[in-house]
Enzyme design. Structure first.
Site, PDB file in Angstrom:
ATOM      1  N   ASP A 174       6.219  -3.649   4.609  1.00 45.26           N
ATOM      2  CA  ASP A 174       5.204  -4.284   3.765  1.00 45.26           C
ATOM      3  C   ASP A 174       3.903  -3.498   3.910  1.00 45.26           C
ATOM      4  OD1 ASP A 174       3.882  -6.028   2.078  1.00 45.26           O
ATOM      5  OD2 ASP A 174       3.657  -7.620   3.562  1.00 45.26           O
ATOM      6  N   LEU A 175       3.995  -2.188   3.740  1.00 44.49           N
ATOM      7  CA  LEU A 175       2.908  -1.300   4.118  1.00 44.49           C
ATOM      8  C   LEU A 175       1.911  -1.092   2.983  1.00 44.49           C
ATOM      9  CD1 LEU A 175       1.987   0.159   6.641  1.00 44.49           C
ATOM     10  CD2 LEU A 175       3.198   2.187   5.859  1.00 44.49           C
TER      11      LEU A 175
END
Length: 272
Positions: A174-175
């Site tokens: 979830d960068l």
């Protein structure tokens, strides 16, 4: 079956006896603490990137080391890119696998996320990262049947879209820019993971989605480190950014609707 109930959470700064300040998260629902804790341990295992230390965890609450915020710099961004490349290359046991000790039923932001191992990236991405959120959008009236058909056709074509065969990478998952924490120690830290085994281009695509400070320096450091490790990014990786962004766009469309619906459909048409 993926349970697509939504969740909320609470975050606090708390002072312990002796004055130490810690970061506390809770109220996220069953499995969320276990998933995040396992992800943080997994990403921190080899020390390639700074990751907040898990100081305590139970079924409901996660206690983390707290670092005051700082300012992004080009130097920190380049170091972060190099560390991210090294983290990815630590590998994973399969596409879609959870971190060791982590639950299959995890979360990405406010949405549930299923981590189940698949033999191929295409099979994993279709079954766990596209189809569940398309179904949610259809159930909520966000997508019609014709819209859903666009994603069905794309899923059928995934094996033919030119992805290089790579071993599963160790992903943050979830960068987006908000999960790169610029601390006052002069480093960029990984926070709030939705960690799993996947394709390393996915984390890079997420960094491009909402804009990240000094992104060119991050990518430059990443490519340099990957090249030195004998694992350069495959040709055409930038052309596949939209395909990898489809997953977070579908999550946003399912949760928030609005402009994300059009963005997800546009990404599907572009990727396919």
């Amino acid at each position: 079956m993926l349970d697509l109930r939504r969740r909320g959470s609470a975050v606090y700064l708390a002072a312990l006896d002796g004055g130490r300040v810690v970061f506390v998260k809770g109220g996220a629902g069953a499995g969320a603490v276990a998933a995040e804790s396992a992800g943080l341990h997994w990403l921190a295992e080899h020390g390639d990137l700074p990751v907040p230390e898990v100081l305590g965890a139970d079924e409901d609450w996660l206690v983390l080391r707290y670092l005051p915020g700082g300012r992004p710099t080009a130097e920190a961004a380049a170091r972060f890119g190099r560390g991210l490349a090294a983290t990815h290359l630590r590998g994973a046991s399969g596409f879609g696998c959870p971190p060791p000790g982590g639950p299959a039923d995890a979360w990405i932001g406010l949405a549930p996320m299923r981590n189940t191992t698949h033999d191929t990236w295409a099979g994993f991405y279709a079954a766990e990262r596209i189809q569940p959120y398309v179904r949610m959008c259809v159930d909520d009236g966000v997508f019609g049947r014709d819209d859903a058909a666009v994603f069905d056709k794309l899923c059928a074509r995934l094996p033919d879209l030119g992805f290089a065969e790579e071993a599963p990478a160790r992903l943050h998952g979830d960068l987006w820019s908000g999960n790169v924490y610029w601390a006052d120690d002069g480093q960029a830290w990984l926070i709030d993971p939705a960690a799993h085994g996947g394709h390393r281009e996915a984390d890079l695509a997420m960094l491009h989605l909402f804009g990240t400070p000094f992104l060119q320096h991050i990518v430059g450091g990443y490519r340099e480190a990957a090249q030195e490790a004998g694992a350069p990014l495959a040709d055409g990786w930038r052309d596949r950014v939209k395909l990898h962004q489809l997953f977070p766009l579908l999550v946003h469309a399912a949760l928030f609707g609005g402009g994300y619906v059009k963005e997800a459909l546009t990404a599907a048409h572009t990727a396919g």
